[in-house]
Design a protein around this motif. Structure first.
Motif, mmCIF file in Angstrom:
data_model
loop_
_atom_site.group_PDB
_atom_site.id
_atom_site.type_symbol
_atom_site.label_atom_id
_atom_site.label_comp_id
_atom_site.label_asym_id
_atom_site.label_seq_id
_atom_site.Cartn_x
_atom_site.Cartn_y
_atom_site.Cartn_z
ATOM 1 N N ILE A 68 0.847 -1.202 0.000
ATOM 2 C CA ILE A 68 0.000 0.000 0.000
ATOM 3 C C ILE A 68 0.878 1.246 0.000
ATOM 4 N N GLN A 69 1.915 1.250 0.834
ATOM 5 C CA GLN A 69 2.809 2.399 0.884
ATOM 6 C C GLN A 69 3.551 2.595 -0.439
ATOM 7 N N THR A 70 3.935 1.503 -1.079
ATOM 8 C CA THR A 70 4.618 1.599 -2.370
ATOM 9 C C THR A 70 3.711 2.215 -3.428
ATOM 10 N N ALA A 71 2.426 1.911 -3.358
ATOM 11 C CA ALA A 71 1.484 2.365 -4.387
ATOM 12 C C ALA A 71 0.984 3.790 -4.176
ATOM 13 N N CYS A 72 1.140 4.339 -2.976
ATOM 14 C CA CYS A 72 0.589 5.674 -2.688
ATOM 15 C C CYS A 72 1.091 6.763 -3.634
ATOM 16 N N PRO A 73 2.394 6.839 -3.954
ATOM 17 C CA PRO A 73 2.824 7.877 -4.896
ATOM 18 C C PRO A 73 2.179 7.739 -6.274
ATOM 19 N N THR A 74 1.920 6.521 -6.703
ATOM 20 C CA THR A 74 1.242 6.319 -7.987
ATOM 21 C C THR A 74 -0.207 6.768 -7.907
ATOM 22 N N ALA A 107 -8.299 4.562 7.322
ATOM 23 C CA ALA A 107 -8.136 5.503 8.431
ATOM 24 C C ALA A 107 -6.761 6.163 8.421
ATOM 25 N N TYR A 108 -5.757 5.442 7.914
ATOM 26 C CA TYR A 108 -4.396 5.971 7.876
ATOM 27 C C TYR A 108 -3.915 6.257 6.458
ATOM 28 N N PHE A 109 -4.596 5.668 5.471
ATOM 29 C CA PHE A 109 -4.237 5.855 4.067
ATOM 30 C C PHE A 109 -5.487 6.259 3.283
ATOM 31 N N PRO A 110 -5.752 7.570 3.188
ATOM 32 C CA PRO A 110 -6.941 8.010 2.455
ATOM 33 C C PRO A 110 -6.884 7.687 0.971
ATOM 34 N N HIS A 111 -5.726 7.186 0.504
ATOM 35 C CA HIS A 111 -5.613 6.742 -0.882
ATOM 36 C C HIS A 111 -6.472 5.504 -1.136
#
Length: 258
Positions: A68-74, A107-111
């Protein structure tokens, strides 16, 4: 993060964190941003413009934190929410409520799109438990490989004619083989490697870009390397079952479906 920081796993276990769900390292975050930049350039070219608005129909991600963290910038770059897809789960996936739900991730990743309904649900294999957590899990590599075949079919059914981006784990090189209907013998996945596949008019998939290298990132950790399956992953020794060979699953499993 766990590969780069040996102290994390013992501390995570001590404080009740899930040791199979580590966060991304600082280097991983930099690589994720560089990968997003690379995707903007390559997908923009396909669509005729480096700044084409929302050329991606869906960004599908494994439910694990580091993915999930890897995909957030995309997600930021294309303005597309992340769809948590259990079909892309890691090897030794543990079904049920072991990982946080999409709603909890939101809750922590609105993406994250908490309304997305996963195309595929992972099932645990009777008698199999995760070697790290002890939770019931899917047998690796046999049942994992079978899952990739089923998931490939669902991608073709639900996303015909669309551009989608999937973020997963190294073992998902099996998904590449499932779509190409080829052997897994020569396929490897580099850290933040990008496989690009293309299918025209419901024909055969073809590989446009090989993900066994990651030339688009400026730095790679010495603890990571291009990973691929080998015959040992499907061999069943010491009374083991479901690794693969007892059910006809091996490195060439997807070839007969071509």
């Amino acid at each position: 993060f766990d590969y780069a920081n040996d102290h994390w796993a013992p501390a995570a276990k001590k404080f009740g964190a899930l040791t199979t769900d580590p966060p991304l390292s600082a280097l991983g975050h930099r690589q994720a941003k560089e990968t997003a930049d690379y995707l903007v350039k390559t997908i923009g070219k396909v669509n005729g413009s480096g700044t084409a608005p929302n050329p991606i129909a869906k960004v599908m991600v494994s439910p694990y934190l580091r993915v999930i963290q890897t995909a957030c910038p995309t997600s930021d770059a294309f303005g597309v929410l992340l769809s948590i897809e259990y079909g892309l789960s890691e090897a030794h996936a543990t079904p049920g409520n072991v990982l946080p739900s999409p709603e909890e991730r939101f809750a922590y990743f609105p993406h994250v799109d908490p309304t997305y309904q996963s195309l595929h649900q992972v099932e645990s294999t009777p008698g199999f438990t995760c070697p790290k957590t002890g939770h019931p899990c899917e047998a690796f590599a046999g049942h994992y490989t079978k899952r990739m075949r089923k998931f490939a079919e669902k991608i073709e059914e639900h996303h015909q004619g669309e551009t989608i981006v999937c973020f997963s784990h190294a073992a998902s090189v099996a998904l590449i083989a499932a779509l190409l209907k080829c052997s897994m013998r020569e396929l490897k996945f580099a850290a933040c490697g990008v496989y690009e596949l293309e299918r025209i008019n419901n024909g055969q998939w073809r590989m446009v870009n090989n993900g066994d290298i990651n030339a688009h990132v400026s730095e790679t950790s010495p603890t990571t390397y291009p990973w691929g399956f080998s015959e040992k992953h499907f061999k069943e020794v010491d009374g083991g079952r479901y690794y693969g060979e007892s059910e006809g699953v091996d490195l060439d499993y997807f070839v007969p479906f071509s």
